[in-house]
Scaffold this motif. Structure first.
Motif, PDB file in Angstrom:
ATOM      1  N   SER A   1      -2.873  -2.964   3.443  1.00  9.94           N
ATOM      2  CA  SER A   1      -2.997  -3.948   3.114  1.00  9.94           C
ATOM      3  C   SER A   1      -3.604  -5.249   3.360  1.00  9.94           C
ATOM      4  O   SER A   1      -4.024  -5.728   3.607  1.00  9.94           O
ATOM      5  CB  SER A   1      -1.657  -4.527   1.782  1.00  9.94           C
ATOM      6  OG  SER A   1      -1.250  -3.271   1.494  1.00  9.94           O
TER       7      SER A   1
ATOM      8  N   THR B   1       2.771  -0.778  -1.413  1.00  6.44           N
ATOM      9  CA  THR B   1       1.745  -0.940  -2.710  1.00  6.44           C
ATOM     10  C   THR B   1       1.835   0.060  -3.428  1.00  6.44           C
ATOM     11  O   THR B   1       1.622   1.375  -3.121  1.00  6.44           O
ATOM     12  CB  THR B   1       0.509  -0.577  -1.645  1.00  6.44           C
ATOM     13  OG1 THR B   1       0.335  -2.178  -0.629  1.00  6.44           O
ATOM     14  CG2 THR B   1      -0.831  -1.027  -2.357  1.00  6.44           C
TER      15      THR B   1
ATOM     16  N   ASP C   1      -7.660  -1.348  -2.017  1.00  5.49           N
ATOM     17  CA  ASP C   1      -5.974  -0.981  -1.385  1.00  5.49           C
ATOM     18  C   ASP C   1      -5.198  -0.194  -2.337  1.00  5.49           C
ATOM     19  O   ASP C   1      -5.549   0.409  -3.635  1.00  5.49           O
ATOM     20  CB  ASP C   1      -5.293  -2.549  -0.911  1.00  5.49           C
ATOM     21  CG  ASP C   1      -4.097  -2.518  -0.786  1.00  5.49           C
ATOM     22  OD1 ASP C   1      -4.167  -1.276   0.570  1.00  5.49           O
ATOM     23  OD2 ASP C   1      -2.979  -3.164  -0.283  1.00  5.49           O
TER      24      ASP C   1
HETATM   25 MG   LIG Z   1       0.049  -1.793   1.257  1.00  7.39          MG
END
Ligand SMILES: [Mg+2]
Ligand SMILES: Nc1nc2c(ncn2[C@@H]2O[C@H](COP(=O)(O)OP(=O)(O)OP(=O)(O)O)[C@@H](O)[C@H]2O)c(=O)[nH]1
Length: 300
Positions: free
Chosen positions: A19, A40, A59
């Protein structure tokens, strides 16, 4: 003039810096970052558009073994990102090296994809260059041709990565961009607001509450120059609830103040933010809760 467009999947172990790298590449914050693994959960697009190219970075959640329904959701996201990518970036935290299970993962990735895979040795700001040699050796033994070392935090060598990616993408005589040039992510402001709250909670709370946190926005109303947001921070245990609230409400206040500041910057108006803490036991196993919190697979 010729143009280029491509999807670039960013994969790797939790905490490798995926990220951070996507935010750095697009010079905007689309994905939240924390020192905790599995920050994430959803695939998030970070879109970089110039006059001549549009690069769409995906991502993804960190590669890990599935233990619950949330993990399965996250792992499915990784596979779908790999499936639609024109280039795959595999990030390694250089300070940690390469684990055996990652080598197996990388071997199967090589067998199952035709697209170029670039191995990225991240966090080089934390390590002496000579310490990278054994890792470079291991990666080349696995048969990878393209390896780049960089720092997603300082931005060192990140331009080289963009140039490398561009080499893999074909030229087009027409402007083949898929996304509006004014957008830098596919996510709504509401999603980003809930992620900011989750980021602050992850960063302020210690390891007693590792992954079992979610944020559910219950009210999101724009009233002239004020955005009113109410949200539940959802945890799995009563003991976690007390930690999140803190002594005399000190912790929840700290999370709220810090989140409000970032949200105001994001939406560019004043924000009224009211946070609540709810306990939903085993929510990571409960498909109804997962759907409610936006973690939904089509086949559920
Ligand atoms: Mg992440
Ligand atoms: N010093 C340094 N720290 C980094 C770098 N890249 C990421 N970090 C830190 O590493 C931690 C994890 O970064 P993230 O970007 O959240 O990692 P991730 O791979 O997205 O993690 P998950 O979402 O959990 O899979 C954060 O504390 C970042 O600040 C880097 O190049 N140098």
């Amino acid at each position: 003039m010729t143009y280029k467009f491509g999807y670039i999947a960013v994969v790797g172990k939790p905490n490798a810096g995926k990220s951070t790298l996507v935010n750095c590449l697009i010079q905007n914050k689309v994905a939240i970052v924390s020192p905790k693994a599995q920050t994430t959960r959803n695939n998030i697009l970070g879109i970089l558009t110039t006059q001549t190219y549009q690069l769409v970075f995906i991502d993804t959640p960190g590669v890990h073994k599935s233990k619950n329904a949330l993990d399965k959701f996250m792992n499915k996201n990784i596979r779908s990102a790999e499936g639609c990518a024109d280039v795959i970036l595999y990030l390694i935290d250089s300070t940690k090296g390469l684990e055996d299970f990652e080598c197996d993962y990388l071997k199967s990735l090589q067998q199952n994809t035709d697209v170029e895979i670039v191995i990225i040795l991240n966090k080089i700001d934390l390590i002496k260059k000579t310490k990278l040699l054994p890792l470079l050796q291991k990666v080349s033994e696995l048969g990878f041709e393209f390896v780049l070392s960089l720092s997603a935090k300082t931005g060192e060598n990140v331009d080289d990565l963009i140039q490398l990616i561009l080499q893999f993408l074909p030229d087009s005589q027409t402007k083949n961009f898929v996304y509006d040039e004014n957008y830098y992510t596919d996510k709504s402001l509401k999603f980003m607001v809930s992620e900011i709250i989750r980021e602050k909670a992850l960063n302020f709370l210690n390891d007693e509450i590792p992954h079992g946190l979610s944020v559910n926005i219950t009210k999101y109303e724009q009233k002239s120059t004020l955005l009113i947001v109410e949200a539940d921070i959802v945890c799995e245990k009563e003991s976690h609830k007390s930690i999140i609230i803190g002594k005399n409400g000190a912790m929840i206040k700290k999370i709220g103040q810090s989140a409000r500041k970032d949200i105001e910057e994001l939406v560019n108006t004043k924000v009224y933010l009211n946070l609540f803490v709810k306990v939903k036991k085993d929510w990571r196993e409960n498909l109804n809760f997962l759907t409610e919190f936006g973690y939904k697979n089509e086949d559920w």
